[in-house]
Design a protein around this motif. Structure first.
Motif, PDB file in Angstrom:
ATOM      1  N   LYS A  68       6.387 -67.328  30.944  1.00 21.88           N
ATOM      2  CA  LYS A  68       6.000 -66.431  32.030  1.00 21.88           C
ATOM      3  C   LYS A  68       7.029 -65.326  32.242  1.00 21.88           C
ATOM      4  CE  LYS A  68       2.073 -68.078  33.543  1.00 21.88           C
ATOM      5  NZ  LYS A  68       0.851 -67.243  33.580  1.00 21.88           N
ATOM      6  N   LEU A  69       8.294 -65.688  32.158  1.00 22.69           N
ATOM      7  CA  LEU A  69       9.356 -64.720  32.415  1.00 22.69           C
ATOM      8  C   LEU A  69       9.547 -63.734  31.269  1.00 22.69           C
ATOM      9  CD1 LEU A  69      12.099 -67.001  34.022  1.00 22.69           C
ATOM     10  CD2 LEU A  69      11.054 -65.003  35.105  1.00 22.69           C
ATOM     11  N   PHE A  70       9.607 -64.247  30.046  1.00 22.59           N
ATOM     12  CA  PHE A  70      10.126 -63.428  28.959  1.00 22.59           C
ATOM     13  C   PHE A  70       9.111 -63.055  27.884  1.00 22.59           C
ATOM     14  CE2 PHE A  70      13.768 -66.097  30.470  1.00 22.59           C
ATOM     15  CZ  PHE A  70      14.387 -65.086  31.187  1.00 22.59           C
ATOM     16  N   GLU A  71       7.915 -63.647  27.922  1.00 24.58           N
ATOM     17  CA  GLU A  71       6.872 -63.245  26.991  1.00 24.58           C
ATOM     18  C   GLU A  71       5.746 -62.507  27.700  1.00 24.58           C
ATOM     19  OE1 GLU A  71       5.495 -66.443  24.480  1.00 24.58           O
ATOM     20  OE2 GLU A  71       7.523 -67.278  24.269  1.00 24.58           O
ATOM     21  N   GLU A  72       5.414 -62.967  28.912  1.00 21.28           N
ATOM     22  CA  GLU A  72       4.316 -62.341  29.646  1.00 21.28           C
ATOM     23  C   GLU A  72       4.808 -61.308  30.654  1.00 21.28           C
ATOM     24  OE1 GLU A  72       1.666 -65.287  31.230  1.00 21.28           O
ATOM     25  OE2 GLU A  72       1.697 -66.471  29.385  1.00 21.28           O
ATOM     26  N   SER A  73       6.099 -61.087  30.725  1.00 21.36           N
ATOM     27  CA  SER A  73       6.648 -59.993  31.517  1.00 21.36           C
ATOM     28  C   SER A  73       7.847 -59.428  30.783  1.00 21.36           C
ATOM     29  CB  SER A  73       7.063 -60.463  32.921  1.00 21.36           C
ATOM     30  OG  SER A  73       8.382 -60.957  32.937  1.00 21.36           O
ATOM     31  N   VAL A  74       8.320 -58.260  31.216  1.00 19.41           N
ATOM     32  CA  VAL A  74       9.458 -57.617  30.557  1.00 19.41           C
ATOM     33  C   VAL A  74      10.756 -57.908  31.310  1.00 19.41           C
ATOM     34  CG1 VAL A  74       8.070 -55.811  29.486  1.00 19.41           C
ATOM     35  CG2 VAL A  74       9.024 -55.439  31.780  1.00 19.41           C
ATOM     36  N   THR A  75      10.816 -59.040  31.990  1.00 18.96           N
ATOM     37  CA  THR A  75      12.050 -59.479  32.618  1.00 18.96           C
ATOM     38  C   THR A  75      13.142 -59.640  31.561  1.00 18.96           C
ATOM     39  OG1 THR A  75      10.808 -60.673  34.324  1.00 18.96           O
ATOM     40  CG2 THR A  75      13.116 -61.305  34.012  1.00 18.96           C
ATOM     41  N   ASP A  76      14.329 -59.124  31.845  1.00 16.62           N
ATOM     42  CA  ASP A  76      15.455 -59.238  30.920  1.00 16.62           C
ATOM     43  C   ASP A  76      16.373 -60.400  31.259  1.00 16.62           C
ATOM     44  OD1 ASP A  76      15.029 -56.801  29.256  1.00 16.62           O
ATOM     45  OD2 ASP A  76      15.259 -55.807  31.195  1.00 16.62           O
ATOM     46  N   LEU A  77      16.577 -60.620  32.555  1.00  9.48           N
ATOM     47  CA  LEU A  77      17.510 -61.636  33.024  1.00  9.48           C
ATOM     48  C   LEU A  77      16.954 -62.199  34.332  1.00  9.48           C
ATOM     49  CD1 LEU A  77      20.399 -62.768  32.276  1.00  9.48           C
ATOM     50  CD2 LEU A  77      21.325 -61.063  33.867  1.00  9.48           C
ATOM     51  N   ALA A  78      17.156 -63.491  34.564  1.00  8.99           N
ATOM     52  CA  ALA A  78      16.621 -64.120  35.779  1.00  8.99           C
ATOM     53  C   ALA A  78      17.650 -65.062  36.369  1.00  8.99           C
ATOM     54  CB  ALA A  78      15.333 -64.882  35.467  1.00  8.99           C
ATOM     55  N   MET A  79      17.528 -65.273  37.673  1.00  8.06           N
ATOM     56  CA  MET A  79      18.394 -66.199  38.389  1.00  8.06           C
ATOM     57  C   MET A  79      17.585 -67.401  38.852  1.00  8.06           C
ATOM     58  SD  MET A  79      21.446 -66.869  39.483  1.00  8.06           S
ATOM     59  CE  MET A  79      22.399 -65.351  39.672  1.00  8.06           C
ATOM     60  N   SER A  80      17.950 -68.581  38.388  1.00  9.04           N
ATOM     61  CA  SER A  80      17.316 -69.816  38.819  1.00  9.04           C
ATOM     62  C   SER A  80      18.028 -70.299  40.084  1.00  9.04           C
ATOM     63  CB  SER A  80      17.412 -70.873  37.721  1.00  9.04           C
ATOM     64  OG  SER A  80      16.818 -72.081  38.121  1.00  9.04           O
ATOM     65  N   CYS A  81      17.296 -70.318  41.204  1.00  9.45           N
ATOM     66  CA  CYS A  81      17.905 -70.538  42.518  1.00  9.45           C
ATOM     67  C   CYS A  81      17.620 -71.935  43.060  1.00  9.45           C
ATOM     68  CB  CYS A  81      17.374 -69.511  43.524  1.00  9.45           C
ATOM     69  SG  CYS A  81      17.869 -67.819  43.174  1.00  9.45           S
ATOM     70  N   THR A  82      18.660 -72.611  43.469  1.00  7.66           N
ATOM     71  CA  THR A  82      18.535 -73.875  44.179  1.00  7.66           C
ATOM     72  C   THR A  82      18.070 -73.629  45.613  1.00  7.66           C
ATOM     73  OG1 THR A  82      20.259 -74.905  42.846  1.00  7.66           O
ATOM     74  CG2 THR A  82      19.859 -75.860  45.015  1.00  7.66           C
ATOM     75  N   VAL A  83      17.236 -74.527  46.141  1.00 13.76           N
ATOM     76  CA  VAL A  83      16.894 -74.530  47.569  1.00 13.76           C
ATOM     77  C   VAL A  83      17.318 -75.889  48.116  1.00 13.76           C
ATOM     78  CG1 VAL A  83      15.096 -74.230  49.306  1.00 13.76           C
ATOM     79  CG2 VAL A  83      14.926 -73.003  47.133  1.00 13.76           C
ATOM     80  N   PRO A  84      18.531 -75.986  48.687  1.00 16.62           N
ATOM     81  CA  PRO A  84      19.080 -77.293  49.078  1.00 16.62           C
ATOM     82  C   PRO A  84      18.528 -77.786  50.419  1.00 16.62           C
ATOM     83  CG  PRO A  84      20.672 -75.577  49.551  1.00 16.62           C
ATOM     84  CD  PRO A  84      19.498 -74.898  48.892  1.00 16.62           C
ATOM     85  N   LEU A  85      17.239 -78.088  50.412  1.00 17.07           N
ATOM     86  CA  LEU A  85      16.563 -78.597  51.609  1.00 17.07           C
ATOM     87  C   LEU A  85      16.240 -80.065  51.369  1.00 17.07           C
ATOM     88  CD1 LEU A  85      15.216 -78.327  54.335  1.00 17.07           C
ATOM     89  CD2 LEU A  85      13.257 -77.265  53.228  1.00 17.07           C
TER      90      LEU A  85
END
Length: 335
Positions: A68-85
């Motif tokens: 989804k990120l890198f083949e179906e969009s032209v996103t170059d870099l992404a941040m995987s974010c924790t949600v500490p709930l």
């Protein structure tokens, strides 16, 4: 890249909204309420915006997420974010373990934001976990969700509970800490997520950047005011992009106020994947966005120039994190 502009998605999550997350001692109201609310909201945004077909509310498959990120969009870099709930979710809504797993699945293109909670875990344990996530898992930032329950919540300007976190962040070389503000993720008091507590923390730790997500909605005016007055406060815009297709004029008003009062150098793009998994339309929308003449004439909002678009797409977030964007482009073979 999008038309030569580097795309750095500041907000990607691996979250599990299923009933298996419900704590044994809990009645599940919070988990189900959030799942239902987000399900209704994503369906509503899809009436005028991108499709929301996805694995939601399941934890996303890592291969699917990368596609989804890198083949179906032209996103170059992404941040995987924790949600500490943790108060109603057994592993946390977006646990550091699964967030790190996503980053580890593609380490050159996905960075990891960790997360702890000093009220839930205890301060000493939270500090130890911060250090572990940085030294063992390579966390480049930390994200916080500050309300677990009536007897477990905290403020960013608490000298006893919060300031040791900011001191540890500086010690570990972290340049930015991030906060979920505004919209409560469950049946919780909205006032617990006002952004006002960021002010003194940002004042007392000028060497650290403070990222506020979602424009603090419904505390949008306060959030903009804070960012306008504190040069180390960044505004990260997931949900703004997701709402844009549904309420374009309202979102343009908000963006116009940010550009007018804060400027363009501390605003950051985020898609809120994978709750909204169809990412490319958000990239295209920002690349093509203009500020209507009517809003410029009536309210004095500036034009949305290519320079502004490029900064929001990636330069600002990289600067806030202390990332050498030119070196990253070379690493990825983009220059």
């Amino acid at each position: 890249m999008k038309d030569g502009m580097f795309v750095f998605d500041a907000t990607v999550h691996c979250q599990d909204f299923t009933d298996r997350q419900i704590r044994p001692e809990d009645d599940g109201r919070h988990v189900r309420a959030l799942r239902d609310q987000l399900g209704e909201f994503t369906a509503l945004t899809a009436t005028r915006g991108p499709s929301v077909e996805s694995s939601f509310p399941e934890l996303p498959d890592l291969d699917w997420a990368n596609r989804k990120l890198f083949e179906e969009s032209v996103t170059d870099l992404a941040m995987s974010c924790t949600v500490p709930l943790y108060s109603h979710w057994q592993m946390g809504l977006g646990s550091p373990e699964v967030s790190h797993a996503l980053a580890a699945s593609n380490p050159s293109r996905i960075l990891f934001t960790g997360g702890v909670d000093p009220a839930w875990q205890g301060l000493d344990a939270a500090l130890e976990e911060m250090e572990r996530q940085v030294t063992e898992w390579g966390a480049v930032s930390m994200k916080f969700y500050q309300y677990q329950g009536r007897d477990k919540h905290w403020r960013a300007d608490d000298r006893e509970l919060a300031y040791p976190l900011w001191e540890k962040a500086v010690e570990l070389g972290i340049k930015m800490v991030q906060f979920h503000k505004g919209f409560p993720l469950g049946i919780m008091p909205v006032e617990a997520f006002r952004p006002n507590d960021i002010q003194l923390a940002a004042l007392d730790f000028p060497e650290l950047n403070f990222g506020i997500h979602h424009l603090g909605d419904p505390y949008v005016d306060e959030t903009i005011s804070i960012a306008a007055r504190f040069p180390n406060v960044y505004l990260i815009l997931p949900l703004w992009f997701n709402q844009y297709f549904l309420q374009p004029w309202k979102m343009l008003h908000r963006l116009g106020e940010v550009l007018l009062q804060v400027g363009s150098k501390r605003i950051c793009y985020g898609s809120e994947a994978f709750i909204w998994p169809t990412i490319q339309p958000y990239i295209d929308a920002w690349a093509d966005m203009t500020m209507p003449d009517e809003l410029q004439d009536r309210y004095g909002y500036p034009e949305i120039t290519r320079e502004i678009k490029e900064r929001v797409f990636g330069i600002n977030f990289a600067e806030g994190l202390g990332i050498d964007l030119e070196a990253k482009k070379r690493e990825l073979g983009l220059i």
